[in-house]
Design a protein around this motif. Sequence first.
Motif, PDB file in Angstrom:
ATOM      1  N   GLN A 149       9.690  -4.626 -55.755  1.00 13.92           N
ATOM      2  CA  GLN A 149      10.434  -3.413 -55.411  1.00 13.92           C
ATOM      3  C   GLN A 149       9.504  -2.251 -55.081  1.00 13.92           C
ATOM      4  O   GLN A 149       9.804  -1.433 -54.198  1.00 13.92           O
ATOM      5  N   GLU A 150       8.388  -2.176 -55.764  1.00 10.09           N
ATOM      6  CA  GLU A 150       7.425  -1.111 -55.471  1.00 10.09           C
ATOM      7  C   GLU A 150       6.892  -1.236 -54.048  1.00 10.09           C
ATOM      8  O   GLU A 150       6.792  -0.244 -53.307  1.00 10.09           O
ATOM      9  N   VAL A 151       6.584  -2.472 -53.629  1.00 12.13           N
ATOM     10  CA  VAL A 151       6.093  -2.699 -52.264  1.00 12.13           C
ATOM     11  C   VAL A 151       7.178  -2.372 -51.246  1.00 12.13           C
ATOM     12  O   VAL A 151       6.923  -1.727 -50.221  1.00 12.13           O
ATOM     13  N   ILE A 152       8.413  -2.789 -51.513  1.00 11.34           N
ATOM     14  CA  ILE A 152       9.519  -2.535 -50.587  1.00 11.34           C
ATOM     15  C   ILE A 152       9.768  -1.043 -50.438  1.00 11.34           C
ATOM     16  O   ILE A 152       9.937  -0.527 -49.325  1.00 11.34           O
ATOM     17  N   GLU A 153       9.788  -0.333 -51.547  1.00  7.28           N
ATOM     18  CA  GLU A 153      10.057   1.115 -51.500  1.00  7.28           C
ATOM     19  C   GLU A 153       8.981   1.853 -50.704  1.00  7.28           C
ATOM     20  O   GLU A 153       9.285   2.733 -49.894  1.00  7.28           O
ATOM     21  N   LYS A 154       7.733   1.482 -50.932  1.00  6.68           N
ATOM     22  CA  LYS A 154       6.642   2.105 -50.172  1.00  6.68           C
ATOM     23  C   LYS A 154       6.733   1.755 -48.691  1.00  6.68           C
ATOM     24  O   LYS A 154       6.460   2.595 -47.824  1.00  6.68           O
ATOM     25  N   ALA A 155       7.128   0.523 -48.405  1.00  5.43           N
ATOM     26  CA  ALA A 155       7.245   0.093 -47.011  1.00  5.43           C
ATOM     27  C   ALA A 155       8.337   0.875 -46.292  1.00  5.43           C
ATOM     28  O   ALA A 155       8.149   1.311 -45.146  1.00  5.43           O
ATOM     29  N   ILE A 156       9.473   1.049 -46.941  1.00  7.97           N
ATOM     30  CA  ILE A 156      10.548   1.840 -46.332  1.00  7.97           C
ATOM     31  C   ILE A 156      10.058   3.259 -46.055  1.00  7.97           C
ATOM     32  O   ILE A 156      10.306   3.818 -44.974  1.00  7.97           O
ATOM     33  N   GLY A 157       9.328   3.840 -46.997  1.00  8.17           N
ATOM     34  CA  GLY A 157       8.779   5.175 -46.801  1.00  8.17           C
ATOM     35  C   GLY A 157       7.826   5.239 -45.618  1.00  8.17           C
ATOM     36  O   GLY A 157       7.856   6.199 -44.831  1.00  8.17           O
ATOM     37  N   THR A 158       6.989   4.222 -45.473  1.00 11.34           N
ATOM     38  CA  THR A 158       6.038   4.172 -44.357  1.00 11.34           C
ATOM     39  C   THR A 158       6.761   4.095 -43.021  1.00 11.34           C
ATOM     40  O   THR A 158       6.414   4.783 -42.054  1.00 11.34           O
ATOM     41  N   ILE A 159       7.785   3.253 -42.959  1.00 12.26           N
ATOM     42  CA  ILE A 159       8.534   3.090 -41.709  1.00 12.26           C
ATOM     43  C   ILE A 159       9.253   4.381 -41.346  1.00 12.26           C
ATOM     44  O   ILE A 159       9.202   4.847 -40.194  1.00 12.26           O
ATOM     45  N   VAL A 160       9.940   4.971 -42.317  1.00 14.25           N
ATOM     46  CA  VAL A 160      10.679   6.208 -42.061  1.00 14.25           C
ATOM     47  C   VAL A 160       9.733   7.326 -41.629  1.00 14.25           C
ATOM     48  O   VAL A 160      10.024   8.078 -40.688  1.00 14.25           O
ATOM     49  N   LYS A 161       8.587   7.426 -42.283  1.00 13.04           N
ATOM     50  CA  LYS A 161       7.604   8.451 -41.943  1.00 13.04           C
ATOM     51  C   LYS A 161       7.093   8.284 -40.512  1.00 13.04           C
ATOM     52  O   LYS A 161       6.749   9.265 -39.836  1.00 13.04           O
ATOM     53  N   SER A 162       7.069   7.051 -40.024  1.00 10.11           N
ATOM     54  CA  SER A 162       6.576   6.794 -38.670  1.00 10.11           C
ATOM     55  C   SER A 162       7.569   7.255 -37.598  1.00 10.11           C
ATOM     56  O   SER A 162       7.220   7.316 -36.421  1.00 10.11           O
ATOM     57  N   GLY A 163       8.796   7.535 -38.017  1.00 10.33           N
ATOM     58  CA  GLY A 163       9.825   7.910 -37.053  1.00 10.33           C
ATOM     59  C   GLY A 163      10.662   6.744 -36.570  1.00 10.33           C
ATOM     60  O   GLY A 163      11.568   6.919 -35.750  1.00 10.33           O
ATOM     61  N   LYS A 164      10.362   5.545 -37.063  1.00 10.15           N
ATOM     62  CA  LYS A 164      11.134   4.373 -36.686  1.00 10.15           C
ATOM     63  C   LYS A 164      12.209   4.090 -37.743  1.00 10.15           C
ATOM     64  O   LYS A 164      12.127   4.556 -38.876  1.00 10.15           O
ATOM     65  N   ALA A 165      13.206   3.303 -37.365  1.00 12.94           N
ATOM     66  CA  ALA A 165      14.285   2.945 -38.278  1.00 12.94           C
ATOM     67  C   ALA A 165      13.826   1.833 -39.210  1.00 12.94           C
ATOM     68  O   ALA A 165      13.141   0.898 -38.797  1.00 12.94           O
ATOM     69  N   ALA A 166      14.224   1.933 -40.473  1.00 15.40           N
ATOM     70  CA  ALA A 166      13.899   0.927 -41.473  1.00 15.40           C
ATOM     71  C   ALA A 166      15.155   0.154 -41.844  1.00 15.40           C
ATOM     72  O   ALA A 166      16.237   0.734 -41.989  1.00 15.40           O
ATOM     73  N   GLY A 167      15.013  -1.180 -42.004  1.00 12.04           N
ATOM     74  CA  GLY A 167      16.153  -2.007 -42.358  1.00 12.04           C
ATOM     75  C   GLY A 167      15.805  -3.043 -43.395  1.00 12.04           C
ATOM     76  O   GLY A 167      14.627  -3.322 -43.657  1.00 12.04           O
ATOM     77  N   ILE A 168      16.844  -3.629 -44.003  1.00  8.68           N
ATOM     78  CA  ILE A 168      16.648  -4.652 -45.028  1.00  8.68           C
ATOM     79  C   ILE A 168      17.968  -5.374 -45.261  1.00  8.68           C
ATOM     80  O   ILE A 168      19.041  -4.878 -44.885  1.00  8.68           O
ATOM     81  N   LEU A 169      17.901  -6.562 -45.863  1.00  8.02           N
ATOM     82  CA  LEU A 169      19.072  -7.334 -46.278  1.00  8.02           C
ATOM     83  C   LEU A 169      18.920  -7.732 -47.730  1.00  8.02           C
ATOM     84  O   LEU A 169      17.882  -8.287 -48.128  1.00  8.02           O
ATOM     85  N   THR A 170      19.942  -7.429 -48.557  1.00  4.33           N
ATOM     86  CA  THR A 170      20.026  -8.034 -49.880  1.00  4.33           C
ATOM     87  C   THR A 170      21.505  -8.273 -50.178  1.00  4.33           C
ATOM     88  O   THR A 170      22.383  -7.736 -49.504  1.00  4.33           O
ATOM     89  N   PHE A 171      21.760  -9.074 -51.216  1.00  2.00           N
ATOM     90  CA  PHE A 171      23.133  -9.316 -51.651  1.00  2.00           C
ATOM     91  C   PHE A 171      23.465  -8.466 -52.875  1.00  2.00           C
ATOM     92  O   PHE A 171      24.475  -8.712 -53.547  1.00  2.00           O
ATOM     93  N   SER A 172      22.637  -7.474 -53.156  1.00  2.00           N
ATOM     94  CA  SER A 172      22.834  -6.592 -54.303  1.00  2.00           C
ATOM     95  C   SER A 172      23.326  -5.230 -53.824  1.00  2.00           C
ATOM     96  O   SER A 172      22.609  -4.521 -53.112  1.00  2.00           O
TER      97      SER A 172
END
Length: 266
Positions: free
Chosen positions: A195-218
């Motif tokens: 989760q720590e890696v995923i959260e940082k990755a989402i932050g990196t993508i958003v900061k770049s100006g690109k859209a961030a996405g993911i799939l979970t069943f939770s």
Amino acid sequence: MPSPKNHFKAALKARLPQIGLWLNMGEALTAEIAGHAGFDWLVIDGEHGPNDLRSILAQLQALATSPSEVVVRPPIGETWVIKQMLDIGARTLLVPMVDSAEQARELVRAVHYPPRGVRGVGAAVARASAFNSIPDYAETAADEICLIVQAETMAAIRDLENIAAVDGVDGVFIGPADLSADMGYLGRMEAPEVQEVIEKAIGTIVKSGKAAGILTFSESLNRHYLDLGASFVAVGADVTEFSGALRSLAGRYGRGGGIGKQRSGY
């Protein structure tokens, strides 16, 4: 007449939250049912679903009147596969296992006609141009084609800033199942380290100006990712929803659905 507007691409650019569903059944009828359920986007899965070119075509046709935008995930990011997906009418591609910016740049080339790219020119006989009913399809197609790349390994995470910076990539999608496995947490994507890696990755993508996405069943995780700035989140799959609903129905009549149990006749 230009290519039809890709509302999903426009929504990603505007950072409007988009809720999606995975289609893994490989059937046009179930895809059509999902297309009228209220999701913003649907993924026809050619990587883990029993799909080929013709079954993907059939689902695109079944979803032609759906208000949901259709995303196609090819089994692999090969140029020839992408060409076929685009020609049958896919406008948004979700390409799995993109580990580097160089790989992302090659995918950008694959979705564009020359001189920017290497996509083969044959739309006059393809569904993408409504069989030449859109005479300026070749000139306008790039405006409405949406390219999403999947970051699913630690190699991709290490190069994430560069991947997100590639011109022509519209969004980066985190693949949590493969990422957690690559990190040594197979089947444990909810582990704090993952989760720590995923959260940082989402932050990196958003900061770049690109859209961030993911799939979970939770649902709790999905809402958390939306709060972090992920703008396109898939919240389930047709197979799991269908099988879960059937098990629930059987369970209400005392049937566990287990293999090997004696069957009752009617």
